[in-house]
Structure formats: C-alpha cells, structure tokens
Enzyme design. Structure first.
Site, PDB file in Angstrom:
ATOM      1  N   TYR A 128       0.838  -1.203   0.000  1.00 26.02           N
ATOM      2  CA  TYR A 128       0.000   0.000   0.000  1.00 26.02           C
ATOM      3  C   TYR A 128       0.874   1.255   0.000  1.00 26.02           C
ATOM      4  O   TYR A 128       0.498   2.288  -0.531  1.00 26.02           O
ATOM      5  CB  TYR A 128      -0.922  -0.025   1.215  1.00 26.02           C
ATOM      6  CG  TYR A 128      -2.171   0.807   1.081  1.00 26.02           C
ATOM      7  CD1 TYR A 128      -2.945   0.752  -0.073  1.00 26.02           C
ATOM      8  CD2 TYR A 128      -2.597   1.621   2.115  1.00 26.02           C
ATOM      9  CE1 TYR A 128      -4.109   1.494  -0.188  1.00 26.02           C
ATOM     10  CE2 TYR A 128      -3.755   2.365   2.025  1.00 26.02           C
ATOM     11  CZ  TYR A 128      -4.502   2.303   0.863  1.00 26.02           C
ATOM     12  OH  TYR A 128      -5.658   3.048   0.755  1.00 26.02           O
ATOM     13  N   LYS A 179      -3.069   8.313   3.364  1.00 28.94           N
ATOM     14  CA  LYS A 179      -4.251   8.130   4.204  1.00 28.94           C
ATOM     15  C   LYS A 179      -3.979   8.581   5.639  1.00 28.94           C
ATOM     16  O   LYS A 179      -4.866   9.133   6.308  1.00 28.94           O
ATOM     17  CB  LYS A 179      -4.699   6.666   4.185  1.00 28.94           C
ATOM     18  CG  LYS A 179      -5.302   6.213   2.869  1.00 28.94           C
ATOM     19  CD  LYS A 179      -6.552   6.998   2.516  1.00 28.94           C
ATOM     20  CE  LYS A 179      -7.234   6.427   1.284  1.00 28.94           C
ATOM     21  NZ  LYS A 179      -8.438   7.206   0.879  1.00 28.94           N
TER      22      LYS A 179
END
Length: 254
Positions: free
Chosen positions: A153, A160
């Site tokens: 990720y 995020k």
C-alpha cells in the site's frame, strides 16, 4: 421521512456502479437528498453510470489538482444549488511507482501526486465549497485504516495517514461555522481503485480472517450507510472522528 430530506449533497468519486461513492449517492437519494456529482476524466462514462441512480443528477467536472477548476467550483455548483448541506470526499490516487513494494525507491514527484490528490484535496475541496456550505454542513471522507503499515500500500498508506490528520485540522478550523468533518475507514471493497493496488487480494484474505463480524468485499452498503448517517443530522456533535466500517478487523491484532 428520509434521513436526508431537503438536503443537497455533493458526491465526488463516482466512477462505476461498484464505487463506494455510487453506493452513497444511491442511498442518499433514497433517503431524500438531492445529489450533485463530480467527475474526473471520462465524464461521459460518469454520466452514463449515474443514469442508473433513482433520480437524475448534474455532473460537474472536477480535477482536484487543477487550481482553475477548484477556484470555479463554487460558481459551477451554484448553478444547480444555492447551498450544499453535505460533501462526500471519495478521491484518492497514487502512481503505480508509489505502490507495490517500491516504497524506498519512489521519487518525490510521484509521492507529491499521491499526497496532493489523496490528502490535500480534502482541504482544497472544502475550501473551494466553503461559500456554499450550509449551516451545520457535514463533510465525510473515505479512509482506509492508517494505524498500521500494509506492504504494497506504501505511499497511499502515508497519504491516508495524512488524510486522517488533515481531517482533524479541518474539523478544528471549520467547527466555528458549524461544519462537521469526519472520515469513514472502510474495509477493502472490490472497486476499480482497489484493483490497482497490488496487495488488494492479500488484504482481502486478511480481513475475512480477522473481522469478528465478517467482511464482504463485494458489498459497499455498510460503508454507504455510515456515510449517509454522518451526512445527516443524526451526529450533530461529532467531528474529527474516524468511524471504522470494516467488520471490526481494525480492533483485532494480526
């Protein structure tokens, strides 16, 4: 009576019927809201997709990395509504070089793109729409739990984490005008965006094993319901919060 009767919402991020944003727009209309959608890139595709919604919706072009489009957004939205009661921020992007285990080798321009589109856009979108925000408006952003690192990720995970911090600061500065800012941290949903993340399949299996309530990657309904609830008046004193809708997986250790 619907949860969103007499409210007008701006929904970003609709791309396909599997998009979480589409699920939110659909449920919001069923709960009485008038919906305006923004699209990026293939607007003809977005217009075709939103034809499936219960009611017709205007589609407005928005590239959150385009300052001219941001500066004109309030005026363009104002052609369809005199106020905005709620905003769904469902915008995220990272170049492939910033994903898939290339964390140590990703160059700054690609990192900057990920941060601008996935993190800073929450603030730039809210700022652009501020003249139209109604009293007690609600801004809801889509998040993915950033409390731990997920291999693959990579810089999207960093983005995020930044989104979560930006939401708290935005809640602080918009609170005096009555605007709430919250995030919904969803478990993995099978969308076009998720399919571009190399580790999506591994994360899906992890979630199904860890979530106490179980987790269906093909059903965005629980996430849409949480977003609609936060966009309604049912959380009048909640801001700066992250609501996890992931079957409880975030609360269980690996």
């Amino acid at each position: 009576m619907g949860l969103l009767d007499n409210k007008t919402l701006l929904v970003t991020g609709v791309l396909t019927p599997s998009s979480i944003a589409y699920g939110v727009a659909d449920l919001a209309q069923r709960e009485g809201a008038r919906v305006i959608v923004t699209g990026y890139g293939r607007l003809s595709l977005v217009r075709k997709v939103v034809e499936r919604l219960p009611e017709p919706v205007p589609v407005i072009e928005l590239d959150v990395a385009d300052e001219e489009q941001l500066s004109s957004l309030s005026a363009r939205v104002g052609e369809h509504a005199d106020r905005i009661d709620g905003v769904l921020h469902a915008i995220a992007f990272a170049p492939q070089s910033a994903l898939g285990g290339n964390f140590l080798n990703t160059e700054w321009p690609d990192v900057a793109t990920a941060l601008r589109v996935s993190t800073y856009s929450l603030v730039s979108l809210a700022t652009a729409l501020r003249p139209l925000l109604a009293e007690n408006a609600s801004i809801v952003g889509l998040d993915f739990d950033a409390s731990t690192a997920y291999p693959g990720y990579d810089w999207m995970g960093v983005a995020k984490a930044g989104l979560e911090s930006a939401a708290r600061y935005l809640a602080t500065y918009l609170g005096p005008q009555g605007t709430r800012v919250n995030l919904v941290a969803a478990g993995p949903i099978r969308t076009v965006a998720a399919s571009n993340v190399p580790s999506f399949d591994d994360r899906r299996q992890d979630w199904s094993q860890r979530a106490p309530l179980g987790w269906d990657i093909s059903d965005s309904t629980p996430v849409a319901r949480a977003c609609v609830a936060l966009l309604s008046d049912w959380f009048p004193a909640t801001t700066g919060e992250i609501v996890h809708v992931d079957g409880g997986a975030h609360a269980v250790g690996n």
